[in-house]
Scaffold this motif. Structure first.
Motif, PDB file in Angstrom:
ATOM      1  N   VAL A 219      11.729  -9.630  31.933  1.00  0.00           N
ATOM      2  CA  VAL A 219      11.491  -9.676  30.659  1.00  0.00           C
ATOM      3  C   VAL A 219      10.866 -11.376  30.916  1.00  0.00           C
ATOM      4  O   VAL A 219      11.459 -12.290  31.207  1.00  0.00           O
ATOM      5  CB  VAL A 219      12.649  -9.868  29.672  1.00  0.00           C
ATOM      6  N   ASP A 220       9.787 -11.315  30.410  1.00  0.00           N
ATOM      7  CA  ASP A 220       8.990 -12.643  30.063  1.00  0.00           C
ATOM      8  C   ASP A 220       8.272 -13.014  28.715  1.00  0.00           C
ATOM      9  O   ASP A 220       7.367 -11.972  28.288  1.00  0.00           O
ATOM     10  CB  ASP A 220       7.839 -12.665  31.135  1.00  0.00           C
ATOM     11  N   TYR A 221       8.700 -13.657  28.050  1.00  0.00           N
ATOM     12  CA  TYR A 221       8.196 -13.913  26.749  1.00  0.00           C
ATOM     13  C   TYR A 221       7.804 -15.727  26.471  1.00  0.00           C
ATOM     14  O   TYR A 221       8.329 -16.437  26.786  1.00  0.00           O
ATOM     15  CB  TYR A 221       9.161 -13.645  25.791  1.00  0.00           C
ATOM     16  N   GLN A 222       6.619 -15.713  25.939  1.00  0.00           N
ATOM     17  CA  GLN A 222       6.147 -16.879  25.589  1.00  0.00           C
ATOM     18  C   GLN A 222       5.297 -17.067  24.201  1.00  0.00           C
ATOM     19  O   GLN A 222       4.633 -16.165  23.948  1.00  0.00           O
ATOM     20  CB  GLN A 222       5.085 -17.648  26.667  1.00  0.00           C
ATOM     21  N   VAL A 223       5.690 -18.019  23.580  1.00  0.00           N
ATOM     22  CA  VAL A 223       5.195 -18.224  22.136  1.00  0.00           C
ATOM     23  C   VAL A 223       4.320 -19.525  22.112  1.00  0.00           C
ATOM     24  O   VAL A 223       4.955 -20.776  22.531  1.00  0.00           O
ATOM     25  CB  VAL A 223       6.045 -18.102  20.903  1.00  0.00           C
ATOM     26  N   THR A 224       3.036 -19.817  21.697  1.00  0.00           N
ATOM     27  CA  THR A 224       2.374 -20.872  21.516  1.00  0.00           C
ATOM     28  C   THR A 224       2.098 -21.139  20.209  1.00  0.00           C
ATOM     29  O   THR A 224       1.288 -20.364  19.606  1.00  0.00           O
ATOM     30  CB  THR A 224       0.955 -20.684  22.484  1.00  0.00           C
ATOM     31  N   LEU A 225       2.577 -22.234  19.726  1.00  0.00           N
ATOM     32  CA  LEU A 225       2.373 -22.736  18.088  1.00  0.00           C
ATOM     33  C   LEU A 225       1.045 -23.587  18.143  1.00  0.00           C
ATOM     34  O   LEU A 225       1.176 -24.602  18.955  1.00  0.00           O
ATOM     35  CB  LEU A 225       3.663 -23.443  17.632  1.00  0.00           C
ATOM     36  N   THR A 226       0.186 -23.415  17.197  1.00  0.00           N
ATOM     37  CA  THR A 226      -0.771 -24.130  17.043  1.00  0.00           C
ATOM     38  C   THR A 226      -1.247 -24.186  15.579  1.00  0.00           C
ATOM     39  O   THR A 226      -0.556 -23.859  14.795  1.00  0.00           O
ATOM     40  CB  THR A 226      -2.285 -23.242  17.811  1.00  0.00           C
ATOM     41  N   GLU A 227      -2.406 -24.864  15.291  1.00  0.00           N
ATOM     42  CA  GLU A 227      -2.845 -24.920  13.922  1.00  0.00           C
ATOM     43  C   GLU A 227      -3.310 -23.714  13.452  1.00  0.00           C
ATOM     44  O   GLU A 227      -3.668 -22.703  14.425  1.00  0.00           O
ATOM     45  CB  GLU A 227      -4.099 -25.892  13.823  1.00  0.00           C
ATOM     46  N   ALA A 228      -3.514 -23.284  11.941  1.00  0.00           N
ATOM     47  CA  ALA A 228      -3.817 -22.011  11.504  1.00  0.00           C
ATOM     48  C   ALA A 228      -5.245 -21.610  12.068  1.00  0.00           C
ATOM     49  O   ALA A 228      -5.534 -20.563  12.333  1.00  0.00           O
ATOM     50  CB  ALA A 228      -3.659 -21.957  10.200  1.00  0.00           C
ATOM     51  N   LYS A 229      -6.219 -22.551  12.333  1.00  0.00           N
ATOM     52  CA  LYS A 229      -7.464 -22.325  12.704  1.00  0.00           C
ATOM     53  C   LYS A 229      -7.678 -21.640  14.053  1.00  0.00           C
ATOM     54  O   LYS A 229      -8.530 -21.098  14.329  1.00  0.00           O
ATOM     55  CB  LYS A 229      -8.450 -23.645  12.593  1.00  0.00           C
ATOM     56  N   ALA A 230      -6.541 -22.000  14.838  1.00  0.00           N
ATOM     57  CA  ALA A 230      -6.537 -21.602  16.380  1.00  0.00           C
ATOM     58  C   ALA A 230      -5.698 -20.262  16.441  1.00  0.00           C
ATOM     59  O   ALA A 230      -5.384 -19.743  17.356  1.00  0.00           O
ATOM     60  CB  ALA A 230      -5.847 -22.620  17.190  1.00  0.00           C
ATOM     61  N   GLY A 231      -4.911 -19.924  15.294  1.00  0.00           N
ATOM     62  CA  GLY A 231      -4.343 -18.468  15.314  1.00  0.00           C
ATOM     63  C   GLY A 231      -2.882 -18.781  14.856  1.00  0.00           C
ATOM     64  O   GLY A 231      -2.067 -17.747  14.498  1.00  0.00           O
ATOM     65  N   ARG A 232      -2.420 -20.054  14.581  1.00  0.00           N
ATOM     66  CA  ARG A 232      -0.948 -20.512  14.268  1.00  0.00           C
ATOM     67  C   ARG A 232       0.066 -20.116  15.152  1.00  0.00           C
ATOM     68  O   ARG A 232       0.731 -21.066  15.625  1.00  0.00           O
ATOM     69  CB  ARG A 232      -0.636 -19.673  12.729  1.00  0.00           C
ATOM     70  N   ALA A 233       0.254 -18.836  15.639  1.00  0.00           N
ATOM     71  CA  ALA A 233       1.094 -18.676  16.828  1.00  0.00           C
ATOM     72  C   ALA A 233       0.562 -17.331  17.479  1.00  0.00           C
ATOM     73  O   ALA A 233       0.304 -16.293  16.823  1.00  0.00           O
ATOM     74  CB  ALA A 233       2.468 -18.313  16.102  1.00  0.00           C
TER      75      ALA A 233
END
Length: 287
Positions: A219-233
């Motif tokens: 199992v491999d999981y990653q979340v990338t948090l950004t600003e809303a204009k880039a997708g937010r998460a």
């Protein structure tokens, strides 16, 4: 030949090994065990001091492992369709360093019309600090999916990680750190920027377990948090169940889930779906 660690009574390595001790010292030598004690080049070493063991072979080839899986599907007759799913993983491991590179691609076409065409390439490098902690000086990813309005997306970052479990049958790590993301959209609403750059924060976990002697779960999981204009998460989840067919060939049932919390609408005002799911059944070759 695979032997459970708890069944091993005595060890003698045929080649020189590199042993990392708690505190950062690296010693070289052939490994032997006598009466439950570890000897490195004939010198006793306490087991609790050992952080990692790897080959000290001068051949670069001995430091690498590879895993290649492919899934194919062809249909003809009333429906003409073809699907291709590919995943390639490369790992280079020394006693202190662990480098991983991977590529995942999904392509689907029906009646000469594309239904899916996404690609992900990633790189990470870990430097072992202690038994549990490691430093990640670089983590990078390239992502492309025109159906998610992503012409090209680059993410780079660094951070640290913690080894929750490190046993012969279970490997589980977590990591986190800051980063930077640059996204180039295929098409945007008039007045919006087609290219967006933003800071990011990356959180990930990797889990690998031998469920039985012949079945392995990854199992491999990653979340990338950004600003809303880039997708937010952006969420990337991968799970694979491998069943041994031979010593190197596995039958693999795998699934992926990708989710973008705030997709960017195109010039027609059409917003892509947040979630994409893929399930594949194929063969995996271990090298």
């Amino acid at each position: 030949i695979s032997i459970d660690w708890e069944d091993v009574a005595y060890i003698r390595t045929g080649r020189v090994m590199s042993v990392l001790l708690d505190g950062g010292e690296v010693i070289l030598g052939r490994l032997t065990t006598e009466s439950g004690k570890l000897l490195v080049g004939g010198e006793p070493v306490e087991f609790p001091q050992v952080v990692g063991i790897a080959s000290a072979s001068p051949r670069e080839f001995d430091l690498w492992t590879a895993d290649i899986s492919v899934g194919l599907n062809f249909r003809s007759g009333n429906v003409e369709q073809k699907d291709l799913n590919t995943k390639v993983s490369l790992k280079r491991r020394t006693v202190k360093n662990n480098t991983k590179m991977s590529y995942t691609g999904n392509y689907s076409e029906s009646e000469s019309e594309q239904l899916a065409n996404n690609h992900t390439a990633s790189l990470s490098h870990d430097y072992r600090i202690s038994h549990k902690w490691f430093f990640r000086p670089i983590q990078a990813e390239y992502y492309r999916d025109p159906f998610q309005n992503r012409e090209a997306e680059w993410t780079v970052g660094f951070g640290a990680g913690y080894q929750i479990f490190d046993s012969p049958k279970l490997d589980w790590t977590v990591s986190a750190g800051p980063g930077y993301q640059r996204t180039e959209y295929v098409d945007v609403v008039e007045g919006e920027d087609r290219t967006v750059s933003t800071g990011a924060f990356l959180i990930g976990t990797f889990y690998d377990q031998d469920i039985t002697d012949n079945i392995e779960l990854e199992v491999d999981y990653q979340v990338t948090l950004t600003e809303a204009k880039a997708g937010r998460a952006k969420h990337d989840f991968y799970v694979a169940l491998d069943v041994d067919l031979t010593s190197r060939l596995d039958l693999r049932l795998a699934g992926t889930w990708k989710r973008i919390e705030s997709p960017q609408p195109d010039s027609d005002g059409i917003t892509p779906e947040k979630d994409d799911f893929t399930a594949t059944l194929g063969l995996a070759l271990e090298i």
